[in-house]
Write an enzyme that holds these catalytic residues in place. Structure first.
Site, PDB file in Angstrom:
ATOM      1  N   CYS A 116      17.560 -28.780 -29.815  1.00 18.18           N
ATOM      2  CA  CYS A 116      16.917 -28.953 -31.129  1.00 18.18           C
ATOM      3  C   CYS A 116      16.101 -27.741 -31.571  1.00 18.18           C
ATOM      4  O   CYS A 116      15.832 -27.579 -32.757  1.00 18.18           O
ATOM      5  CB  CYS A 116      16.015 -30.180 -31.106  1.00 18.18           C
ATOM      6  N   HIS A 250      10.773 -30.389 -36.737  1.00 18.05           N
ATOM      7  CA  HIS A 250      12.014 -31.002 -36.264  1.00 18.05           C
ATOM      8  C   HIS A 250      11.916 -32.507 -36.520  1.00 18.05           C
ATOM      9  O   HIS A 250      10.901 -33.132 -36.221  1.00 18.05           O
ATOM     10  CB  HIS A 250      12.183 -30.726 -34.771  1.00 18.05           C
ATOM     11  N   ASN A 280      18.104 -37.527 -36.666  1.00 20.69           N
ATOM     12  CA  ASN A 280      17.851 -36.309 -35.905  1.00 20.69           C
ATOM     13  C   ASN A 280      19.133 -35.463 -35.880  1.00 20.69           C
ATOM     14  O   ASN A 280      20.091 -35.824 -35.205  1.00 20.69           O
ATOM     15  CB  ASN A 280      17.420 -36.709 -34.486  1.00 20.69           C
TER      16      ASN A 280
HETATM   17  O1  UT7 Z   1      15.431 -34.188 -30.707  1.00 20.04           O
HETATM   18  C1  UT7 Z   1      15.300 -34.406 -29.356  1.00 20.04           C
HETATM   19  C2  UT7 Z   1      14.027 -34.982 -29.055  1.00 20.04           C
HETATM   20  N1  UT7 Z   1      14.121 -36.422 -28.962  1.00 20.04           N
HETATM   21  C3  UT7 Z   1      13.081 -37.157 -29.286  1.00 20.04           C
HETATM   22  O2  UT7 Z   1      12.101 -36.670 -29.737  1.00 20.04           O
HETATM   23  C4  UT7 Z   1      13.133 -38.633 -29.013  1.00 20.04           C
HETATM   24  C5  UT7 Z   1      11.826 -39.067 -28.401  1.00 20.04           C
HETATM   25  N2  UT7 Z   1      11.795 -40.488 -28.057  1.00 20.04           N
HETATM   26  C6  UT7 Z   1      11.838 -41.448 -28.989  1.00 20.04           C
HETATM   27  O3  UT7 Z   1      11.922 -41.151 -30.163  1.00 20.04           O
HETATM   28  C7  UT7 Z   1      11.674 -42.862 -28.546  1.00 20.04           C
HETATM   29  O4  UT7 Z   1      11.360 -42.892 -27.181  1.00 20.04           O
HETATM   30  C8  UT7 Z   1      12.932 -43.732 -28.810  1.00 20.04           C
HETATM   31  C9  UT7 Z   1      13.099 -43.941 -30.291  1.00 20.04           C
HETATM   32  C10 UT7 Z   1      14.154 -43.061 -28.229  1.00 20.04           C
HETATM   33  C11 UT7 Z   1      12.765 -45.105 -28.158  1.00 20.04           C
HETATM   34  O5  UT7 Z   1      11.585 -45.740 -28.651  1.00 20.04           O
HETATM   35  P1  UT7 Z   1      10.574 -46.420 -27.638  1.00 20.04           P
HETATM   36  O6  UT7 Z   1       9.516 -47.034 -28.446  1.00 20.04           O
HETATM   37  O7  UT7 Z   1      10.169 -45.372 -26.641  1.00 20.04           O
HETATM   38  O8  UT7 Z   1      11.463 -47.550 -27.012  1.00 20.04           O
HETATM   39  P2  UT7 Z   1      11.777 -47.803 -25.468  1.00 20.04           P
HETATM   40  O9  UT7 Z   1      12.772 -46.829 -24.960  1.00 20.04           O
HETATM   41  O10 UT7 Z   1      10.493 -47.937 -24.732  1.00 20.04           O
HETATM   42  O11 UT7 Z   1      12.479 -49.235 -25.554  1.00 20.04           O
HETATM   43  C12 UT7 Z   1      11.750 -50.394 -25.979  1.00 20.04           C
HETATM   44  C13 UT7 Z   1      12.711 -51.558 -26.068  1.00 20.04           C
HETATM   45  C14 UT7 Z   1      13.576 -51.730 -24.823  1.00 20.04           C
HETATM   46  O12 UT7 Z   1      13.770 -53.108 -24.623  1.00 20.04           O
HETATM   47  P3  UT7 Z   1      12.906 -53.897 -23.509  1.00 20.04           P
HETATM   48  O13 UT7 Z   1      13.216 -53.210 -22.230  1.00 20.04           O
HETATM   49  O14 UT7 Z   1      11.495 -53.760 -23.938  1.00 20.04           O
HETATM   50  O15 UT7 Z   1      13.452 -55.285 -23.620  1.00 20.04           O
HETATM   51  C15 UT7 Z   1      14.884 -51.098 -25.215  1.00 20.04           C
HETATM   52  O16 UT7 Z   1      15.991 -51.642 -24.507  1.00 20.04           O
HETATM   53  O17 UT7 Z   1      13.622 -51.351 -27.138  1.00 20.04           O
HETATM   54  C16 UT7 Z   1      14.968 -51.503 -26.662  1.00 20.04           C
HETATM   55  N3  UT7 Z   1      15.826 -50.617 -27.461  1.00 20.04           N
HETATM   56  C17 UT7 Z   1      16.408 -51.022 -28.596  1.00 20.04           C
HETATM   57  N4  UT7 Z   1      16.390 -52.187 -29.253  1.00 20.04           N
HETATM   58  C18 UT7 Z   1      17.078 -52.264 -30.394  1.00 20.04           C
HETATM   59  C19 UT7 Z   1      16.158 -49.332 -27.219  1.00 20.04           C
HETATM   60  N5  UT7 Z   1      16.962 -48.888 -28.190  1.00 20.04           N
HETATM   61  C20 UT7 Z   1      17.139 -49.922 -29.054  1.00 20.04           C
HETATM   62  C21 UT7 Z   1      17.845 -50.060 -30.260  1.00 20.04           C
HETATM   63  N6  UT7 Z   1      17.788 -51.249 -30.898  1.00 20.04           N
HETATM   64  N7  UT7 Z   1      18.564 -49.046 -30.801  1.00 20.04           N
END
Ligand code: UT7
Length: 345
Positions: A116, A250, A280
């Site tokens: 990125c 970004h 993104n």
């Molecule tokens: O450009 C490269 C740089 N990348 C980034 O900057 C990305 C940085 N990270 C993020 O933006 C976030 O960590 C994410 C958007 C990827 C994820 O958000 P989060 O608030 O950190 O969610 P999480 O990974 O902690 O997941 C929370 C819950 C999980 O369920 P449980 O275990 O709590 O039941 C996931 O399985 O959300 C679930 N989950 C989803 N649910 C619905 C993960 N992805 C999805 C989804 N739809 N697409």
């Protein structure tokens, strides 16, 4: 002895595929929802390339537009740098395909593959060639065709990414404008946190290269590094946030931007944000936002802009750039409404 020069952004362009994939579209094929995606990321839609469209064609569209705005013939380019994780081939570079198809005969061309941060690494590199007097006209492109790597079995990454391209032309000038400071960094101890790996594909263990991301770790890294990279580049340039008209970040996650704005003590309105429409787009996200902001008149031709990015590596990059009044000519050309190749709004 070559004479010190400054770099002026005289042209810009952007391209995004016309195929809009909404959160509702994805919730039909993935266990996800519009509500989850909007709340956790700020993304409402992304563009995914369709049949007949690829990273090279997107890079070309953005590049042609940037050259047209700069009123520069491709043969007058001295260098082409492309920030990308496109993997059209591991070699030759994507930049060589772009160079040939632009008709920029024999112009040197290379890629920068820092994920990125690829566009800002490329832009910072371009300014060094300009500053030494080595080159006068440089095309810098950020392009990604990430939809080809999206793993539809992994809802945590599949919803985040979009395709697109952005490009700028940087030209040498004696006027002291352009790059006022830059910060580049890489923490290679975190290479496994965000990866577009090829090993499984090469070993035959996977049918395509896919993205792996430890979302929480990258989120924590990004929230911390965004503010610190901005502070460092401002200090280097002897400027403060009051001297900055726009922060062009970004576009990875709205919550990262909200947290950075809070920590930096600046209103979120100072950030140019279009993540809701494009998601993104990795190395393309900053030039796509910059071109859109210049085209819609929100970013003015003499603004000072702080661009900041983070991504695979884990890497970070920030550049402070004073745009230049010469761009007024280019902007007035845009007001004629003739030069925008494809809608990116
Ligand atoms: O450009 C490269 C740089 N990348 C980034 O900057 C990305 C940085 N990270 C993020 O933006 C976030 O960590 C994410 C958007 C990827 C994820 O958000 P989060 O608030 O950190 O969610 P999480 O990974 O902690 O997941 C929370 C819950 C999980 O369920 P449980 O275990 O709590 O039941 C996931 O399985 O959300 C679930 N989950 C989803 N649910 C619905 C993960 N992805 C999805 C989804 N739809 N697409």
């Amino acid at each position: 002895m070559m004479q010190q020069k400054y770099g002026q952004i005289t042209g810009w362009g952007a391209y995004a595929p016309s195929n809009v994939v909404t959160n509702d579209d994805l919730s039909k094929i993935l266990d996800t929802s519009d509500e989850w995606i909007v709340q956790r990321t700020g993304i409402k839609a992304r563009r995914w390339a369709e049949e007949g469209e690829d990273g090279i064609s997107m890079a070309l569209a953005a590049s042609r537009e940037a050259l047209e705005v700069a009123q520069l013939d491709p043969n007058d380019l001295d260098l082409i740098i492309v920030g990308t994780s496109l993997v059209e081939s591991l070699a030759p570079a994507v930049a060589s395909y772009v160079q040939h198809q632009l008709g920029a005969k024999d112009v040197p061309a290379f890629d920068v593959s820092t994920g990125c941060t690829g566009f800002l690494y490329s832009l910072s590199t371009a300014y060094q060639f300009i500053a030494t007097g080595a080159y006068e006209n440089i095309l810098v492109v950020g392009v990604e065709h990430i939809s080809q790597f999206v793993d539809l079995d992994d809802r945590a990454t599949a919803v985040l990414f979009g395709d697109g391209a952005g490009a700028v032309v940087v030209q040498a000038t004696d006027e002291p404008c352009g790059l006022k400071g830059f910060q580049l960094g890489s923490d290679g101890s975190q290479t496994e946190k965000l990866k577009l790996g090829l090993t499984e594909l090469i070993k035959g263990e996977s049918s395509k290269a896919t993205i792996y991301m430890d979302g929480r770790a990258v989120f924590r890294f990004a929230s911390r590094v965004l503010g610190s990279a901005c502070a460092q580049v401002l200090q280097q340039a002897g400027k403060t946030l009051d001297d900055v008209d726009w922060i062009v970040p970004h576009q990875a996650n709205m919550r990262i931007l909200q947290s950075a704005a809070r920590d930096m003590g600046v209103p979120l309105e100072k950030f140019y944000i279009n993540i809701d429409q494009y998601a993104n787009t990795s190395a393309a996200s900053i030039p796509l936002a910059l071109a859109e902001g210049l085209n819609n008149g929100q970013i003015k031709p003499d603004d000072t802009i702080l661009m900041v990015s983070f991504g695979a590596g884990l890497t970070w990059a920030a550049t402070l750039v004073e745009l230049s009044p010469k761009m007024v000519c280019a902007e007035s050309m845009f007001e004629l409404g003739e030069l925008v190749a494809e809608p990116v709004m």
